[in-house]
Design a protein around this motif. Structure first.
Motif, PDB file in Angstrom:
ATOM      1  N   LEU A 180       0.827  -1.206   0.000  1.00  0.00           N
ATOM      2  CA  LEU A 180       0.000   0.000   0.000  1.00  0.00           C
ATOM      3  C   LEU A 180       0.859   1.252   0.000  1.00  0.00           C
ATOM      4  O   LEU A 180       0.537   2.247  -0.660  1.00  0.00           O
ATOM      5  CB  LEU A 180      -0.930  -0.006   1.216  1.00  0.00           C
ATOM      6  N   LEU A 184       0.541   4.274  -2.716  1.00  0.00           N
ATOM      7  CA  LEU A 184       0.225   5.629  -2.264  1.00  0.00           C
ATOM      8  C   LEU A 184       1.337   6.606  -2.641  1.00  0.00           C
ATOM      9  O   LEU A 184       1.065   7.720  -3.107  1.00  0.00           O
ATOM     10  CB  LEU A 184      -0.003   5.637  -0.752  1.00  0.00           C
ATOM     11  N   VAL A 227      -4.121  12.314  -2.636  1.00  0.00           N
ATOM     12  CA  VAL A 227      -4.341  10.909  -2.984  1.00  0.00           C
ATOM     13  C   VAL A 227      -5.392  10.380  -2.013  1.00  0.00           C
ATOM     14  O   VAL A 227      -5.249  10.518  -0.794  1.00  0.00           O
ATOM     15  CB  VAL A 227      -3.045  10.092  -2.883  1.00  0.00           C
ATOM     16  N   LEU A 229      -7.771   7.280  -0.463  1.00  0.00           N
ATOM     17  CA  LEU A 229      -7.868   5.837  -0.245  1.00  0.00           C
ATOM     18  C   LEU A 229      -9.235   5.523   0.330  1.00  0.00           C
ATOM     19  O   LEU A 229      -9.644   6.110   1.339  1.00  0.00           O
ATOM     20  CB  LEU A 229      -6.780   5.369   0.717  1.00  0.00           C
ATOM     21  N   ILE A 242      -7.338   3.286  -4.526  1.00  0.00           N
ATOM     22  CA  ILE A 242      -6.449   4.436  -4.422  1.00  0.00           C
ATOM     23  C   ILE A 242      -6.583   5.264  -5.697  1.00  0.00           C
ATOM     24  O   ILE A 242      -6.466   4.747  -6.806  1.00  0.00           O
ATOM     25  CB  ILE A 242      -4.981   3.985  -4.244  1.00  0.00           C
ATOM     26  N   ASP A 244      -5.493   9.205  -7.484  1.00  0.00           N
ATOM     27  CA  ASP A 244      -4.765  10.470  -7.377  1.00  0.00           C
ATOM     28  C   ASP A 244      -5.360  11.488  -8.336  1.00  0.00           C
ATOM     29  O   ASP A 244      -6.295  11.186  -9.081  1.00  0.00           O
ATOM     30  CB  ASP A 244      -3.265  10.262  -7.634  1.00  0.00           C
TER      31      ASP A 244
END
Length: 301
Positions: A180, A184, A227, A229, A242, A244
C-alpha cells in the motif's frame, strides 16, 4: 544512529578492494567475505543483523543465486535487501535473479557513483520497512472496529503512516503495508507531482528525491492535490481503492519485473507489490486509480 552494516560477497579479493574504496567515504560497517559459504556463516551470526547484502552472482561452490535463495527462504533474513553484482545481464539471467529475490542489480564493471546510489536506495527501502513494522503495533486494536473508511493524504510521511494503519486489516500486515505504501507514494510522486521513472532515477542518483517531492508539494498548482484511499470489505476480502489527481499513466509495463529496469534504483515497486502484497491488483484507465484486494483474516474463535 548506528552505522549500516553491509555484507559484501565476492570470490575476487581485487573486487572486494574496489568496493571498499568506493564506499570508504560513506562510513559503513563493511564485512567482506570471499565465498557463499562464508557469507552464509556470517549471516548466521546473531550479534548484529546486516542491513544489506552486496552479492556477486558468479562464484565457485555456493554461487550468488544459491545464496540468495537461502537468504530469502530464511524468515530472519528474508527482508534484507540484496544487490546482485554481475556480468551476466541477459534477460533470462536477470529474470532468474529477480525471481530468486534480488531487488537491485549492478552490472560489472560499475562506477563508484552507481554503487553508492543503489546502496542509498536499498537502505532507504530497508529504513521505510522497519518504520512500517514498528508502527503496525501502535494501531492494532483500533482496526478491530473498522467497517469501511475514506482517507486523504498529500505527503510521503502521510502515505507511509496511512499504509501501516490500514494494513492491519490484512492477514500479513507488514507485507500489505509495504504494498500500500508503494501505491500511495506512486500516486503522490508520479500522479500528482509528475515525477516519472527517468526523473526519479536522476533524483535518486543525486540523493535529491525526497527534497524534490517536498518542493513540488509546496507549488501553488499542487497545493490542492491529494491521494484518496477508500477501504471496504465483505466476509471474504478487503478492498482498497487508491485514486490520485494526476492524468494517469501506462501502468501495464510496470506490472511485471522488467529486466531493463533491474539496474535502476527505482521502478520495481508496483511489480513487487503485485507479487507479494495483494490477491489482485487492477489499474483503471487512464491509470490514476488502482484497486487491490487481500483476503480477510479469520476472526479468532
Amino acid at each position: 544512529m548506528s552505522r549500516a552494516r553491509i555484507l559484501v560477497v565476492d570470490d575476487e579479493p581485487f573486487n572486494l578492494d574496489i568496493v571498499a574504496e568506493y564506499l570508504d567515504e560513506m562510513d559503513f560497517d563493511l564485512v567482506m567475505v570471499e565465498s557463499g559459504d562464508a557469507a552464509w556463516e556470517a549471516l548466521g551470526e546473531r550479534e548484529r543483523d546486516f542491513d544489506l547484502v552486496l552479492l556477486d552472482r558468479m562464484m565457485p561452490g555456493m554461487d550468488g543465486i544459491m545464496l540468495l535463495r537461502k537468504i530469502k527462504a530464511d524468515e530472519r533474513l528474508s527482508s534484507i535487501p540484496v544487490i546482485m553484482q554481475t556480468a551476466a545481464t541477459s534477460p533470462e539471467q536477470v529474470r532468474e535473479g529477480l525471481a530468486a529475490g534480488a531487488f537491485y542489480y549492478l552490472t560489472k564493471p560499475f562506477e563508484g557513483e552507481a554503487l553508492q546510489t543503489i546502496i542509498r536506495s536499498a537502505l532507504d527501502d530497508m529504513r521505510v520497512r522497519r518504520e512500517l513494522r514498528a508502527s503496525l503495533n501502535d494501531h492494532a486494536k483500533a482496526m478491530n472496529c473498522m467497517i469501511e473508511g475514506a482517507f486523504s493524504i498529500r505527503t510521503l510521511e502521510e502515505a507511509r503512516n496511512l499504509a501501516s494503519f490500514v494494513a492491519l486489516l490484512g492477514p500479513q500486515p507488514e507485507t500489505l503495508a509495504m504494498g500500500l505504501s508503494e501505491l500511495l507514494v506512486n500516486g503522490i510522486e508520479h500522479g500528482n507531482l509528475g515525477i516519472d521513472f527517468a526523473e526519479k532515477s536522476r533524483l535518486r542518483e543525486a540523493d535529491r528525491w525526497e527534497d524534490e517531492v517536498a518542493h513540488r508539494l509546496a507549488l501553488d498548482e499542487n497545493r490542492n492535490k491529494s491521494v484518496r484511499l477508500k477501504v471496504w470489505g465483505d466476509d471474504t476480502r478487503w478492498v482498497f481503492e487508491i485514486r490520485d489527481d494526476g492524468p494517469g499513466f501506462d501502468w501495464r509495463r510496470f506490472l511485471d519485473f522488467d529486466p531493463e529496469r533491474a539496474f535502476a534504483p527505482n521502478g520495481r515497486g508496483i511489480a513487487l507489490s503485485r507479487q507479494l502484497s495483494f490477491a489482485s491488483l487492477t489499474y483503471l484507465p487512464p491509470g490514476n486509480q488502482v484497486v487491490v484486494t487481500v483476503p480477510r483474516p479469520e476472526k479468532p474463535a
